[in-house]
Design a protein around this motif. Structure first.
Motif, PDB file in Angstrom:
ATOM      1  N   ASP A   1      -5.654  10.194 -10.863  1.00 26.66           N
ATOM      2  CA  ASP A   1      -5.849  10.206  -9.411  1.00 26.66           C
ATOM      3  C   ASP A   1      -4.511  10.126  -8.687  1.00 26.66           C
ATOM      4  O   ASP A   1      -3.743  11.059  -8.729  1.00 26.66           O
ATOM      5  N   ARG A   2      -4.193   8.986  -8.070  1.00 26.18           N
ATOM      6  CA  ARG A   2      -2.976   8.848  -7.273  1.00 26.18           C
ATOM      7  C   ARG A   2      -1.830   8.189  -8.047  1.00 26.18           C
ATOM      8  O   ARG A   2      -0.824   7.805  -7.444  1.00 26.18           O
ATOM      9  N   VAL A   3      -1.970   8.073  -9.333  1.00 25.43           N
ATOM     10  CA  VAL A   3      -0.965   7.403 -10.164  1.00 25.43           C
ATOM     11  C   VAL A   3      -0.402   8.408 -11.179  1.00 25.43           C
ATOM     12  O   VAL A   3      -1.165   9.130 -11.831  1.00 25.43           O
ATOM     13  N   PHE A   4       0.922   8.409 -11.321  1.00 28.13           N
ATOM     14  CA  PHE A   4       1.596   9.376 -12.194  1.00 28.13           C
ATOM     15  C   PHE A   4       2.529   8.650 -13.150  1.00 28.13           C
ATOM     16  O   PHE A   4       3.049   7.574 -12.846  1.00 28.13           O
ATOM     17  N   LEU A   5       2.775   9.265 -14.304  1.00 28.23           N
ATOM     18  CA  LEU A   5       3.713   8.754 -15.301  1.00 28.23           C
ATOM     19  C   LEU A   5       4.836   9.756 -15.488  1.00 28.23           C
ATOM     20  O   LEU A   5       4.582  10.962 -15.578  1.00 28.23           O
ATOM     21  N   ILE A   6       6.076   9.248 -15.565  1.00 24.86           N
ATOM     22  CA  ILE A   6       7.222  10.118 -15.829  1.00 24.86           C
ATOM     23  C   ILE A   6       8.134   9.454 -16.858  1.00 24.86           C
ATOM     24  O   ILE A   6       8.121   8.236 -17.034  1.00 24.86           O
ATOM     25  N   GLY A   7       8.941  10.271 -17.524  1.00 22.92           N
ATOM     26  CA  GLY A   7       9.901   9.747 -18.487  1.00 22.92           C
ATOM     27  C   GLY A   7       9.229   9.122 -19.689  1.00 22.92           C
ATOM     28  O   GLY A   7       8.157   9.553 -20.131  1.00 22.92           O
ATOM     29  N   ASP A   8       9.860   8.076 -20.232  1.00 23.03           N
ATOM     30  CA  ASP A   8       9.343   7.424 -21.433  1.00 23.03           C
ATOM     31  C   ASP A   8       7.979   6.782 -21.219  1.00 23.03           C
ATOM     32  O   ASP A   8       7.282   6.488 -22.193  1.00 23.03           O
TER      33      ASP A   8
ATOM     34  N   SER B   1       7.293   0.839 -22.778  1.00 20.37           N
ATOM     35  CA  SER B   1       6.273  -0.216 -22.756  1.00 20.37           C
ATOM     36  C   SER B   1       5.625  -0.303 -21.387  1.00 20.37           C
ATOM     37  O   SER B   1       5.291  -1.383 -20.899  1.00 20.37           O
ATOM     38  N   SER B   2       5.408   0.836 -20.761  1.00 20.19           N
ATOM     39  CA  SER B   2       4.966   0.957 -19.375  1.00 20.19           C
ATOM     40  C   SER B   2       3.724   0.131 -19.036  1.00 20.19           C
ATOM     41  O   SER B   2       2.672   0.260 -19.666  1.00 20.19           O
ATOM     42  N   LYS B   3       3.861  -0.711 -18.019  1.00 21.74           N
ATOM     43  CA  LYS B   3       2.717  -1.438 -17.475  1.00 21.74           C
ATOM     44  C   LYS B   3       1.776  -0.490 -16.755  1.00 21.74           C
ATOM     45  O   LYS B   3       0.553  -0.626 -16.829  1.00 21.74           O
ATOM     46  N   VAL B   4       2.351   0.488 -16.065  1.00 24.21           N
ATOM     47  CA  VAL B   4       1.525   1.453 -15.335  1.00 24.21           C
ATOM     48  C   VAL B   4       0.653   2.228 -16.307  1.00 24.21           C
ATOM     49  O   VAL B   4      -0.555   2.411 -16.070  1.00 24.21           O
ATOM     50  N   ARG B   5       1.236   2.689 -17.403  1.00 22.14           N
ATOM     51  CA  ARG B   5       0.451   3.430 -18.396  1.00 22.14           C
ATOM     52  C   ARG B   5      -0.682   2.577 -18.941  1.00 22.14           C
ATOM     53  O   ARG B   5      -1.811   3.053 -19.115  1.00 22.14           O
TER      54      ARG B   5
ATOM     55  N   ARG C   1       0.858  -1.190   0.000  1.00 21.93           N
ATOM     56  CA  ARG C   1       0.000   0.000   0.000  1.00 21.93           C
ATOM     57  C   ARG C   1       0.889   1.233   0.000  1.00 21.93           C
ATOM     58  O   ARG C   1       1.828   1.337   0.786  1.00 21.93           O
ATOM     59  N   ALA C   2       0.590   2.144  -0.895  1.00 23.53           N
ATOM     60  CA  ALA C   2       1.337   3.394  -0.992  1.00 23.53           C
ATOM     61  C   ALA C   2       0.359   4.553  -1.080  1.00 23.53           C
ATOM     62  O   ALA C   2      -0.779   4.393  -1.542  1.00 23.53           O
ATOM     63  N   GLN C   3       0.811   5.728  -0.664  1.00 24.05           N
ATOM     64  CA  GLN C   3      -0.029   6.910  -0.856  1.00 24.05           C
ATOM     65  C   GLN C   3      -0.150   7.238  -2.342  1.00 24.05           C
ATOM     66  O   GLN C   3      -1.228   7.585  -2.823  1.00 24.05           O
ATOM     67  N   TYR C   4       0.989   7.101  -3.062  1.00 26.26           N
ATOM     68  CA  TYR C   4       1.001   7.419  -4.485  1.00 26.26           C
ATOM     69  C   TYR C   4       1.900   6.427  -5.218  1.00 26.26           C
ATOM     70  O   TYR C   4       2.862   5.896  -4.650  1.00 26.26           O
ATOM     71  N   LEU C   5       1.590   6.192  -6.491  1.00 25.54           N
ATOM     72  CA  LEU C   5       2.375   5.298  -7.338  1.00 25.54           C
ATOM     73  C   LEU C   5       2.869   6.077  -8.554  1.00 25.54           C
ATOM     74  O   LEU C   5       2.099   6.837  -9.157  1.00 25.54           O
ATOM     75  N   VAL C   6       4.132   5.864  -8.924  1.00 28.37           N
ATOM     76  CA  VAL C   6       4.720   6.551 -10.078  1.00 28.37           C
ATOM     77  C   VAL C   6       5.238   5.511 -11.059  1.00 28.37           C
ATOM     78  O   VAL C   6       6.031   4.641 -10.696  1.00 28.37           O
ATOM     79  N   GLY C   7       4.777   5.596 -12.303  1.00 32.48           N
ATOM     80  CA  GLY C   7       5.266   4.726 -13.359  1.00 32.48           C
ATOM     81  C   GLY C   7       6.457   5.361 -14.052  1.00 32.48           C
ATOM     82  O   GLY C   7       6.305   6.343 -14.788  1.00 32.48           O
ATOM     83  N   ALA C   8       7.645   4.801 -13.795  1.00 29.98           N
ATOM     84  CA  ALA C   8       8.864   5.220 -14.484  1.00 29.98           C
ATOM     85  C   ALA C   8       9.396   4.029 -15.260  1.00 29.98           C
ATOM     86  O   ALA C   8      10.601   3.822 -15.364  1.00 29.98           O
ATOM     87  N   ASP C   9       8.470   3.243 -15.801  1.00 29.24           N
ATOM     88  CA  ASP C   9       8.802   1.933 -16.363  1.00 29.24           C
ATOM     89  C   ASP C   9       8.909   1.928 -17.888  1.00 29.24           C
ATOM     90  O   ASP C   9       8.670   0.909 -18.536  1.00 29.24           O
ATOM     91  N   GLY C  10       9.283   3.056 -18.462  1.00 26.54           N
ATOM     92  CA  GLY C  10       9.700   3.084 -19.845  1.00 26.54           C
ATOM     93  C   GLY C  10       8.602   3.073 -20.883  1.00 26.54           C
ATOM     94  O   GLY C  10       7.407   3.163 -20.587  1.00 26.54           O
TER      95      GLY C  10
END
Length: 542
Positions: free
Chosen positions: A284-291, A173-177, A162-171
Motif C-alpha cells: 500500500d503506502r509503505v515501500f522498501l529500498i536498499g538492503d 534487519s529492517s523494522k519496516v520490512r 502522519r505521512a502520505q508515504y513511508l519508506v523503509g531504508a533501514d537495512g
C-alpha cells in the motif's frame, strides 16, 4: 542530525524515511531536489566512520550525478581491470573496466563515510527535508489518507507522525520490512568471511581488483581511496571470529602482501554473505529500498548500487504523486520495475560466488579450467570481459509503453548520456540539461513546433518541458522553427544513430517512456499524460 529527549518532530510530512544510510540519504536528497517535504529518522546520530560498501559502477555514478553530487564530491579510485587467479590454472578470468559508459567510469572504489557525508551535505541544502538521529520506528498503521508512524528515542519517549508515504531504508534487519510481513526469501551462504581494511598503503596498494580463487582460502583484494586496501578471507570450518580477528592471525593472512611491521589495520569484521529478496517491495503506502528490500552477495559489487537504483526509481514517483502531479497508480510500477532486476543481480552475484569459492581443488580445476578455455573464443571472452554478462537495467514491464522503434532506443531503459553544446557556448552532460522533469526531446527538430496549442499547454501545465537537440553535423537548418524549446547541439557523435525528426519522451529518472516520428508528436504527449495523471492507466499496455 537533530536529537532531543522531547522528540520535537513535526506532526506530519509528505514522506517519512526510516534509515539514513547512503540509500536513505540518496532518496532524501532526491526528494529535496524535487521540492518534497520529507522527514528522515535513524537510530544512529552520525555517520559510522568505518568502511563498508566499497564499489560503485557507472550506473551508480550517474544516479549520484542526478542527485546533484559533483564529480569531486567524494574521493574515488578508478579501477582499470578485475583479475581472477587460480592456484591451479593461473589467471582464468578478466574484466576490462577501462573507459566510460554514459560519461562515467565503469568501476570505482570509494570510502563509504566520504560518500555518506557528501550525500548528507546535499540533503542539508533543502530546508524542507528534516533529519533526526537517535530515533527508531516502533510501529505504524495505514489508512486511506496515509501512514501514522510511532517513533521512540533512547529514553523511551514516543511521538507520532502522519505521512502520505513511508519508506523503509533501514537495512538488512529492517523494522519496516518486519512490520509489513515481507520476510526475506532466498539463500543464506554458510560461509563466514573476514574483512580486513588496512590504511597507510598510499603508493603501495594494487591498482586493480583481484580475486584469489583458492578453494582453501578464497580472497578478494582491492584498493580504496585514502591509501586504503581491502582483503576478504573466507573462513574455514572450525575457525572462529575471535581467532580470525586476532592481530597475529591477520598478520599471517596478509603476509603474502604486507610485512607485519608495516601493517596498520583500520577495521576487521566477520560477516556472513546473504542472497535474499522480498516478494514485494511495496505494501500500500509503505515501500522498501536498499538492503531492506534485497541483499546481494558482494562478488559483483552491486549491493549499494542496487539500493541507489531503488532510490532513483522511487524518488520521482513519490514526488509527483505527493505533489498531485501524478496518479497514485504509478507507484505500483516501482516494484514491477525494480524487483526483477534486483533478483537478476543477486543471481549473477551467486554465479560469480561459485567461481570465486569452489568447495574443493577438483571443482576449482574444472570450473576455472573451463573458464580459461572459454576465453579462447573471442565472442565468449568479450561476453565476460566487457561486462555483457551483467543484466541490463531495462524493464520488461512498468511505466512506459512497450514497443520497438527504428531509432535504436530501448523503451523501459535509460536514454544514453552524452555531451551537449549549450547556447552560451559551454558544454554539459545531457542529464544535467534534462533536469528533473518529463522531457519531450526532438532530435534535429524543434518538438514544440509539432504540437497543437492545447497539447502544449497541457504538457507545460503538467511540468513537462521541451528540448531540441541539433546534430553537430547538420548541414542545413534544423527541421521546424524554434518556438520555445531549449536548443542544444550534440557533441562527440551523441545521438548520431538516431534519425533527424525523431521524438523521445524521458522520465525524470532518464528512462525512455515513448519515442516515435515527428508525425506522432501529439499522440506521444497525450499517451504520456494519460499514463502519469490521466483517467486511463496504461502501465500494463504492450
Amino acid at each position: 542530525m537533530t536529537t532531543s529527549n522531547v522528540i520535537p518532530l513535526p506532526d506530519k510530512t509528505d514522506i517519512l524515511i526510516v534509515g539514513y544510510g547512503p540509500v536513505g540519504a540518496a532518496l532524501a536528497a532526491l526528494l529535496g531536489r524535487y521540492g518534497v517535504q520529507a522527514l528522515v529518522i535513524d537510530k544512529a546520530t552520525d555517520v559510522l566512520l568505518m568502511p563498508r560498501a566499497i564499489a560503485l559502477d557507472n550506473e551508480a555514478l550517474r544516479i549520484l550525478q542526478m542527485i546533484g553530487l559533483a564529480d569531486d564530491a567524494f574521493e574515488k579510485i578508478i579501477i582499470p581491470e578485475v583479475k581472477m587467479h587460480s592456484p591451479y590454472v593461473r589467471q582464468f578470468g578478466r574484466v576490462n573496466a577501462t573507459g566510460t559508459i554514459d560519461g562515467h567510469p565503469k568501476l570505482v572504489t570509494f570510502y563509504q563515510p566520504d560518500l555518506e557525508h557528501a550525500l548528507r551535505k546535499q540533503v542539508e541544502r533543502y530546508p524542507q527535508v528534516q533529519c533526526y538521529g537517535g530515533l527508531v520506528l516502533v510501529d505504524f498503521v495505514q489508512d486511506d489518507a496515509g501512514v501514522i508512524a510511532t517513533v521512540a528515542n533512547e529514553q523511551g519517549d514516543r511521538a507520532t507522525v502522519r505521512a502520505q508515504y513511508l519508506v523503509g531504508a533501514d537495512g538488512a534487519s529492517s523494522k519496516v520490512r518486519s512490520l509489513i510481513g515481507q520476510d526475506f526469501q532466498g539463500q543464506t551462504y554458510a560461509e563466514d568471511w573476514l574483512i580486513v581494511d588496512v590504511n597507510n598503503r598510499r603508493g603501495k596498494a594494487i591498482d586493480h581488483v583481484e580475486f584469489i580463487c583458492d578453494p582453501h582460502r578464497p580472497t578478494p583484494h582491492m584498493p580504496a581511496p585514502g591509501g586504503r586496501e581491502r582483503w576478504e578471507f573466507m573462513l574455514q570450518p572450525g575457525e572462529t571470529r575471535e581467532e580470525m580477528e586476532h592481530p597475529d592471525r591477520i598478520a599471517e593472512l596478509l603476509a603474502p602482501w604486507i610485512d607485519a611491521k608495516e601493517l596498520t589495520i583500520e577495521r576487521t569484521a566477520v560477516y556472513r554473505f546473504h542472497a535474499r529478496c522480498c516478494n514485494r517491495f511495496q505494501q500500500d503506502r509503505v515501500f522498501l529500498i536498499g538492503d531492506a528490500a534485497h541483499i546481494t552477495p558482494p562478488f559483483v559489487g552491486q549491493g549499494l548500487v542496487a539500493g541507489l537504483r531503488d532510490a532513483a526509481n522511487l524518488g520521482w514517483k513519490l514526488a509527483w504523486v505527493s505533489q498531485g502531479k501524478a496518479v497514485a497508480h504509478i507507484l505500483d510500477s516501482y516494484d514491477q520495475e525494480r524487483r526483477p532486476h534486483a533478483k537478476k543481480m543477486i543471481e549473477l552475484a551467486k554465479f560469480m560466488g561459485h567461481m570465486v569459492m569452489p568447495s574443493n581443488a577438483l571443482l576449482a580445476v574444472a570450473i576455472h579450467g573451463v573458464m580459461k578455455t572459454i576465453r579462447l573464443l573471442p565472442a565468449a571472452r568479450a561476453f565476460f570481459e566487457e561486462l555483457k554478462i551483467k543484466p541490463a537495467n531495462r524493464f520488461q514491464h512498468g511505466l512506459f509503453i512497450k514497443g520497438s522503434a527504428k531509432s535504436g532506443l530501448q523503451r523501459g531503459g535509460q536514454i544514453p548520456q552524452g555531451r551537449l553544446h549549450l547556447q552560451n557556448l559551454e558544454s554539459s552532460f545531457s542529464d544535467d540539461v534534462l533536469g528533473d522533469a518529463f522531457t519531450l526531446i526532438g532530435v534535429g527538430i524543434d518538438p514544440q513546433s509539432l504540437l497543437g496549442a492545447a497539447t502544449t499547454a497541457h504538457w507545460q501545465h503538467a511540468g513537462g518541458r521541451f528540448l531540441h537537440i541539433a546534430k553537430a553535423d547538420t548541414k542545413t537548418d534544423p527541421i521546424g522553427a524554434t518556438q520555445g524549446s531549449d536548443t542544444v547541439t550534440a557533441l562527440d557523435g551523441f545521438m548520431a544513430a538516431i534519425p533527424s525528426g525523431w521524438l523521445v519522451i524521458t522520465r525524470p529518472d532518464r528512462v525512455v517512456m515513448l519515442d516515435g516520428s515527428s508525425t506522432q508528436a501529439n499522440s506521444l504527449v497525450n499517451q504520456c499524460l494519460k499514463m502519469i495523471n490521466g483517467s486511463i492507466f496504461f502501465m500494463m499496455c504492450s
